[in-house]
Design an enzyme around this catalytic site. Structure first.
Site, PDB file in Angstrom:
ATOM      1  N   GLY A  88       0.811  -1.212   0.000  1.00 46.62           N
ATOM      2  CA  GLY A  88       0.000   0.000   0.000  1.00 46.62           C
ATOM      3  C   GLY A  88       0.838   1.253   0.000  1.00 46.62           C
ATOM      4  CB  ILE A  89       0.239   4.731  -0.315  1.00 45.57           C
ATOM      5  CG1 ILE A  89      -1.200   4.911   0.184  1.00 45.57           C
ATOM      6  CG2 ILE A  89       0.299   4.439  -1.793  1.00 45.57           C
ATOM      7  CD1 ILE A  89      -1.897   6.097  -0.430  1.00 45.57           C
ATOM      8  N   GLY A  90       1.982   5.014   2.190  1.00 42.76           N
ATOM      9  CA  GLY A  90       2.218   5.504   3.537  1.00 42.76           C
ATOM     10  C   GLY A  90       3.658   5.259   3.946  1.00 42.76           C
TER      11      GLY A  90
ATOM     12  CB  ILE B 195       4.555   1.161   7.400  1.00 45.16           C
ATOM     13  CG1 ILE B 195       4.546   1.750   8.818  1.00 45.16           C
ATOM     14  CG2 ILE B 195       4.938  -0.320   7.455  1.00 45.16           C
ATOM     15  CD1 ILE B 195       3.474   1.172   9.723  1.00 45.16           C
TER      16      ILE B 195
ATOM     17  CD  GLU C 185      -5.842  -2.404  -2.286  1.00 47.73           C
ATOM     18  OE1 GLU C 185      -5.907  -1.482  -1.468  1.00 47.73           O
ATOM     19  OE2 GLU C 185      -6.502  -3.444  -2.182  1.00 47.73           O
TER      20      GLU C 185
ATOM     21  N   GLY D 273      -9.133  -2.937   0.154  1.00 45.94           N
ATOM     22  CA  GLY D 273      -8.856  -4.286  -0.333  1.00 45.94           C
ATOM     23  C   GLY D 273      -8.098  -5.131   0.657  1.00 45.94           C
TER      24      GLY D 273
END
Length: 437
Positions: A211-213, A215, A234, A332
């Site tokens: 994902g994003i961010g 971490i 995703e 997701g």
């Protein structure tokens, strides 16, 4: 292909909107900016116009003033900061669903009166690329009563099942807007510690969803020395794009769409936007297929890396709400976590900081609390069932909960909680009967 007979102005498009209509909007990086920037101008003549969005990246005038309260309803499939802010003024409500089911959620109440999104200008065959996001666009537009597209000359052309032909739309609005720049946050020390724990479990040839961010962005830094990685995700952001540009990602070990980077959303800065533009190695796939666990499982050694807000001592994870207050969305997370665990050699990770600073309403001061808790906050949503959790990761380590009893889980989770909360958590776990003496 000539499409001049379908060209209208944004004012003409707004003139078709009537009270009570349901309008589905392109999501994230393909939301129709011209339409939304001007929809407040019809507020005095309409009531209860329902707009459905997902991961809206911008705020618009209709979202920023209580005088539009009666005119518009915002129904969101995934909250973002602008959506949360709009709750001060509008009737905003979250529609719970897995990301792979967003099209189903939009169509469940019936065909929308309009589907409005952003596309690239058409090619010589009249095909327009939805561009950088296909969470539900290619599934929804076919069922809308009318389809309007804003063609943005700055939108990257991407390949996939994300093409709309001029003949299949009713109206076209030419626009020219800069692309949204979602700058990844700079990783902090905690991010890097968590990423380091996750990286220990990643191998050459793995197929990753990240994902994003802070971490996830840190994890991509740790992957720079890996080889032959694949991507089935995703969301494709700057970090994964940089790995592909360095040759770390080539998809040679994938079983599903070998050699291709598969995603449903492209979001970041010009780094990733330039990378995907007319890049045949990138395939933007409808999320109904991309996030289907039976699709995800087709790649061996699939790895999913997601984040959460709070985890209880049995492994239940709340990733979208703070108590009963909606913060983001299910997204997701379950799609990719379950699909990953169905994959041969798959590993799923759910990461969170061990603590957070929150405002104590009684004292007016900020205090540190544990994010690993005996029980979730009242009203909290269980985004990921404890049955589906594998690795939980904080800055204090990673623990695999798969197959463990509730008592074993509680002990493992307490071991990665902040040290100053461990004794208290143990005492509470015993009091609740989670840890057996």
């Amino acid at each position: 292909m000539d499409y001049k007979n379908k060209v209208i102005t944004v004012e003409q498009a707004l003139g078709m909107v009537k009270s009570g209509m349901r309008i589905a909007l392109g999501d994230a990086t393909v939301e129709p900016q011209a339409f939304l920037e001007n929809i407040h101008t019809i507020a005095d003549r309409v009531r209860d116009v329902e707009l459905t969005n997902c991961l809206g990246l911008r705020s618009y005038p209709f979202m920023e003033d209580a005088k539009y309260h009666d005119s518009f309803i915002l129904r969101s499939l995934f909250y973002s900061k602008p959506t949360r802010e709009a709750e001060k003024y509008l009737r905003v409500s979250y529609a719970p669903c897995h990301l792979r089911h967003t099209a189903r959620a939009i169509l469940a109440p019936g065909k929308p009166d309009f589907f409005i999104t952003t596309c690239t200008p058409p090619d010589e065959n009249g095909n327009m690329s939805i561009g950088m996001s296909n969470i539900y666009s290619s599934d929804v537009y076919k069922h809308a009563k009318k389809v309007i597209v804003e063609i943005n000359d700055k939108m990257p052309f991407t390949y996939g099942d994300n093409l709309i032909n001029v003949k299949d739309v009713d109206y076209i609005i030419p626009v020219s807007f800069p692309l949204p720049q979602d700058v990844p946050p700079a990783p902090n020390e905690k991010d890097r510690m968590i990423a380091g724990h996750i990286a220990e479990y990643l191998k050459d040839g793995d197929c990753v969803q990240i994902g994003i961010g802070g971490i996830p962005n840190s994890v991509t830094e740790f992957l720079a020395e890996k080889k032959d990685l694949g991507i089935h995700t995703e969301l494709l952001g700057d970090g994964l794009a940089r790995l592909a540009m360095r040759g770390v990602v080539n998809g040679s070990k994938k079983q599903f769409m070998k050699g291709k980077i598969v995603t449903s959303i492209v979001m970041g800065t010009d780094v990733v936007y330039d990378f995907v533009n007319k890049n045949p190695d990138v395939y933007v796939m409808s999320c109904s297929k991309c996030n289907d666990p039976y699709t995800v499982r087709k790649n061996r050694n699939q790895v999913s890396i997601n984040t959460t807000l709070e985890v209880d001592l049995t492994g239940q994870a709340c990733s979208e709400a703070i108590g009963s207050r909606q913060f983001s969305g299910t997204g997701g997370q379950a799609d990719t976590t379950i699909g990953t665990q169905m994959s041969k050699g798959g590993r799923s990770f759910l990461a969170l900081y061990s603590t957070a600073k929150v405002l104590n309403k009684q004292t007016g001061e900020r205090e540190e609390i544990s994010k690993i808790v005996p029980q979730l906050k009242p009203g909290a949503t269980v985004s990921l069932q404890r049955n589906d959790v594998m690795y939980i990761v904080t800055e204090y380590g990673a623990v695999n909960l798969m197959g463990l009893s509730v008592s074993e889980r509680a002990k493992k989770l307490i071991s990665i909680a902040h040290p100053k909360f461990r004794d208290g958590l143990t005492a509470q776990a015993k009091e609740l009967g989670l840890i057996k003496e």
